[in-house]
Design a protein around this motif. Structure first.
Motif, PDB file in Angstrom:
ATOM      1  N   SER A  36       0.849  -1.180   0.000  1.00 40.23           N
ATOM      2  CA  SER A  36       0.000   0.000   0.000  1.00 40.23           C
ATOM      3  C   SER A  36       0.885   1.231   0.000  1.00 40.23           C
ATOM      4  O   SER A  36       2.115   1.127   0.076  1.00 40.23           O
ATOM      5  CB  SER A  36      -0.924   0.015   1.235  1.00 40.23           C
ATOM      6  OG  SER A  36      -0.229   0.470   2.380  1.00 40.23           O
ATOM      7  N   SER A  37       0.260   2.402  -0.052  1.00 36.60           N
ATOM      8  CA  SER A  37       1.028   3.641  -0.094  1.00 36.60           C
ATOM      9  C   SER A  37       1.542   4.062   1.280  1.00 36.60           C
ATOM     10  O   SER A  37       2.081   5.158   1.431  1.00 36.60           O
ATOM     11  CB  SER A  37       0.180   4.773  -0.695  1.00 36.60           C
ATOM     12  OG  SER A  37      -1.010   4.947   0.053  1.00 36.60           O
ATOM     13  N   SER A 163      -5.882   6.421   1.819  1.00 39.04           N
ATOM     14  CA  SER A 163      -4.878   5.530   1.224  1.00 39.04           C
ATOM     15  C   SER A 163      -3.833   5.098   2.252  1.00 39.04           C
ATOM     16  O   SER A 163      -3.251   5.935   2.948  1.00 39.04           O
ATOM     17  CB  SER A 163      -4.186   6.229   0.059  1.00 39.04           C
ATOM     18  OG  SER A 163      -5.108   6.550  -0.959  1.00 39.04           O
ATOM     19  N   GLY A 164      -3.628   3.767   2.326  1.00 41.13           N
ATOM     20  CA  GLY A 164      -2.579   3.221   3.175  1.00 41.13           C
ATOM     21  C   GLY A 164      -2.868   3.238   4.658  1.00 41.13           C
ATOM     22  O   GLY A 164      -1.987   2.893   5.451  1.00 41.13           O
ATOM     23  N   ASP A 167      -1.800   0.369   6.955  1.00 42.87           N
ATOM     24  CA  ASP A 167      -0.367   0.160   7.174  1.00 42.87           C
ATOM     25  C   ASP A 167       0.300   1.351   7.856  1.00 42.87           C
ATOM     26  O   ASP A 167       1.471   1.273   8.227  1.00 42.87           O
ATOM     27  CB  ASP A 167       0.339  -0.092   5.838  1.00 42.87           C
ATOM     28  CG  ASP A 167       0.018  -1.468   5.266  1.00 42.87           C
ATOM     29  OD1 ASP A 167      -0.004  -2.431   6.052  1.00 42.87           O
ATOM     30  OD2 ASP A 167      -0.211  -1.569   4.046  1.00 42.87           O
ATOM     31  N   PRO A 203      -9.596  -1.793   5.066  1.00 47.54           N
ATOM     32  CA  PRO A 203      -9.159  -1.622   3.674  1.00 47.54           C
ATOM     33  C   PRO A 203     -10.162  -2.233   2.709  1.00 47.54           C
ATOM     34  O   PRO A 203     -10.866  -3.198   3.037  1.00 47.54           O
ATOM     35  CB  PRO A 203      -7.822  -2.371   3.633  1.00 47.54           C
ATOM     36  CG  PRO A 203      -7.882  -3.326   4.769  1.00 47.54           C
ATOM     37  CD  PRO A 203      -8.736  -2.700   5.824  1.00 47.54           C
ATOM     38  N   ASP A 211      -4.574  -5.129  -7.953  1.00 48.16           N
ATOM     39  CA  ASP A 211      -4.041  -4.179  -6.984  1.00 48.16           C
ATOM     40  C   ASP A 211      -3.986  -4.793  -5.598  1.00 48.16           C
ATOM     41  O   ASP A 211      -4.880  -5.524  -5.192  1.00 48.16           O
ATOM     42  CB  ASP A 211      -4.923  -2.932  -6.905  1.00 48.16           C
ATOM     43  CG  ASP A 211      -4.402  -1.817  -7.794  1.00 48.16           C
ATOM     44  OD1 ASP A 211      -5.055  -0.777  -7.803  1.00 48.16           O
ATOM     45  OD2 ASP A 211      -3.374  -1.992  -8.459  1.00 48.16           O
ATOM     46  N   ASP A 212      -2.938  -4.479  -4.845  1.00 45.83           N
ATOM     47  CA  ASP A 212      -2.984  -4.716  -3.416  1.00 45.83           C
ATOM     48  C   ASP A 212      -3.935  -3.694  -2.813  1.00 45.83           C
ATOM     49  O   ASP A 212      -4.207  -2.645  -3.382  1.00 45.83           O
ATOM     50  CB  ASP A 212      -1.581  -4.568  -2.814  1.00 45.83           C
ATOM     51  CG  ASP A 212      -0.657  -5.690  -3.246  1.00 45.83           C
ATOM     52  OD1 ASP A 212      -1.057  -6.853  -3.122  1.00 45.83           O
ATOM     53  OD2 ASP A 212       0.461  -5.392  -3.709  1.00 45.83           O
ATOM     54  N   ASP A 214      -5.292  -0.666  -0.874  1.00 43.36           N
ATOM     55  CA  ASP A 214      -4.737   0.621  -0.479  1.00 43.36           C
ATOM     56  C   ASP A 214      -5.802   1.500   0.168  1.00 43.36           C
ATOM     57  O   ASP A 214      -5.604   2.054   1.242  1.00 43.36           O
ATOM     58  CB  ASP A 214      -4.113   1.333  -1.684  1.00 43.36           C
ATOM     59  CG  ASP A 214      -3.251   2.519  -1.267  1.00 43.36           C
ATOM     60  OD1 ASP A 214      -2.656   2.477  -0.175  1.00 43.36           O
ATOM     61  OD2 ASP A 214      -3.164   3.494  -2.038  1.00 43.36           O
ATOM     62  N   ASN A 216      -9.007   2.783   2.272  1.00 43.61           N
ATOM     63  CA  ASN A 216      -9.545   2.381   3.571  1.00 43.61           C
ATOM     64  C   ASN A 216     -10.755   3.212   3.956  1.00 43.61           C
ATOM     65  O   ASN A 216     -10.854   4.387   3.586  1.00 43.61           O
ATOM     66  CB  ASN A 216      -8.504   2.601   4.684  1.00 43.61           C
ATOM     67  CG  ASN A 216      -7.477   1.501   4.783  1.00 43.61           C
ATOM     68  OD1 ASN A 216      -7.481   0.699   5.708  1.00 43.61           O
ATOM     69  ND2 ASN A 216      -6.563   1.469   3.817  1.00 43.61           N
TER      70      ASN A 216
END
Length: 391
Positions: A36-37, A163-164, A167, A203, A211-212, A214, A216
């Motif tokens: 993710s970003s 985004s991201g 993580d 997410p 795509d993984d 990213d 959320n």
């Protein structure tokens, strides 16, 4: 128009090239992608820290924050050289380009040490909590609320498209602290650790199947945030919002120019668009470069031209989307096939070979939304360039 740089800028470029020649990660490392970003592989953390320590991470920053107080022209050639090498300077782009930049502009010295420096050194990662289900392009309509209770705020609400976030270690979150104020007022900004009790991240997938995750949804239920996590002044968060997006937009056009360059290079017999469309692509790329160079020159003279940045964003994002669509149409059913299933696939080649033409077209819509939608850009151009009345 002078389309070359003075000797001191070219000397700066040569020094950065020498650094890249000596320190560039291997192809095998660069082929490893983040989930993710806000997910940074270990090699990329080391690469980001090396750039920080040598003043090459964000050259416009002061040395203590990974730069060398470089001007806008030096910042441009820095990004240009990174693009030529096809390497990212960070796998947490919003952390560097928006969140750390906002902390350096609006944060206290303690906040800069606590969050900006660790983000820039890839010790922690950050996400941006702006959009909500009812507040996307109209960010001022946000309803996530933060109520002061002694030495902390209590936050309740929801963010989306964050985004991201799953993580990230922290989220720069825009909240409403005065519900009775006009909608562009009464907004504040809090830095919220993602391990705070009551904060839930969910997410979800994008349109691109490979795509993984990213994006959320982020939910806040009675999340307690220390009062010292307030970024900028209470109820003055709109200035932080406009400043945050300003950091993102300054050289955004260069990324669109790079993507147009990739499209020009990536057409092959299986996906060849007709000559008229290809000529349009070439002209769009050239126009974007020339208009961008003019805007760059004005910025170097200290002139601010918000309308020019809107024109560049509009031209670049829509040219990428239009050309991607034409390539998909020309490819026909083959455009749905992932390159890994074809004999032409080479995993060491550029990003074009990591996704199908459909996936590239689908991703192009992000460019017309992120950083200010095309509709918003047209409104800015109408009012500030054409002099039309406010809508």
């Amino acid at each position: 128009m002078q389309l070359n740089f003075d000797a001191d800028v070219e000397e700066f470029r040569a020094e950065f090239r020498a650094f890249l020649d000596e320190n560039l990660p291997s192809e095998a490392q660069a082929a490893e992608r983040a989930g993710s970003s806000a997910d940074i592989p270990q090699w990329a953390r080391e690469w980001q820290r090396l750039q920080f320590d040598n003043g090459w991470l964000l050259p416009g920053n002061p040395p203590e924050f990974g730069g060398r107080n470089a001007g806008i022209l030096e910042q441009y050639v820095h990004l240009e050289e990174l693009s030529k090498r096809r390497i990212y300077h960070s796998f947490n782009p919003q952390g560097l380009g928006i969140i750390a930049a906002s902390l350096l502009s609006f944060g206290t010295e303690e906040q800069k040490k606590q969050w900006a420096a660790p983000i820039l050194r890839a010790e922690i990662t950050a996400a941006l909590g702006m959009s909500e289900p009812g507040a996307g392009s109209d960010l001022a309509s946000l309803r996530t609320r933060a109520d002061r209770d002694g030495d902390h705020f209590v936050v309740n609400g929801q963010k989306v498209w964050t985004s991201g976030a799953h993580d990230a270690d922290v989220i720069l979150t825009f909240v409403r602290t005065d519900p009775d104020a006009p909608k562009h007022q009464g907004i504040s900004v809090l830095m919220i650790p993602t391990d705070s009790p009551g904060l839930v991240r969910r997410p979800f997938a994008s349109i691109c199947a490979d795509d993984d995750l990213d994006f959320n949804e982020v939910f806040f239920t009675d999340v307690k945030v220390p009062a010292e996590n307030l970024i900028g002044e209470l109820n003055k968060g709109w200035s932080v919002a406009t400043g945050s997006l300003g950091h993102e937009r300054n050289l955004l056009w260069l990324s669109f120019a790079d993507r147009l360059q990739d499209l020009m290079a990536d057409f092959h017999p299986a996906t060849d668009i007709d000559r008229d469309h290809y000529a349009t692509l070439v002209m769009d790329h050239q126009a974007l470069r020339l208009l961008g160079s003019a805007a760059l020159a004005r910025a170097a003279r200290g002139e601010q031209d918000v309308a020019a940045l809107s024109i560049l964003k509009l031209l670049g994002s829509e040219a990428v989307q239009r050309s991607s669509e034409e390539a998909l149409i020309a490819a026909g059913p083959q455009g749905l096939v992932h390159p890994a299933l074809t004999s032409a696939y080479n995993p060491m080649d550029n990003e074009a070979f990591s996704s199908s033409w459909f996936e590239r077209y689908a991703r192009s819509f992000a460019g017309t939304i992120a950083g200010g939608t095309s509709e918003i850009q047209r409104t800015i151009v109408a009012e500030r360039v054409l002099g039309l009345p406010r809508s």
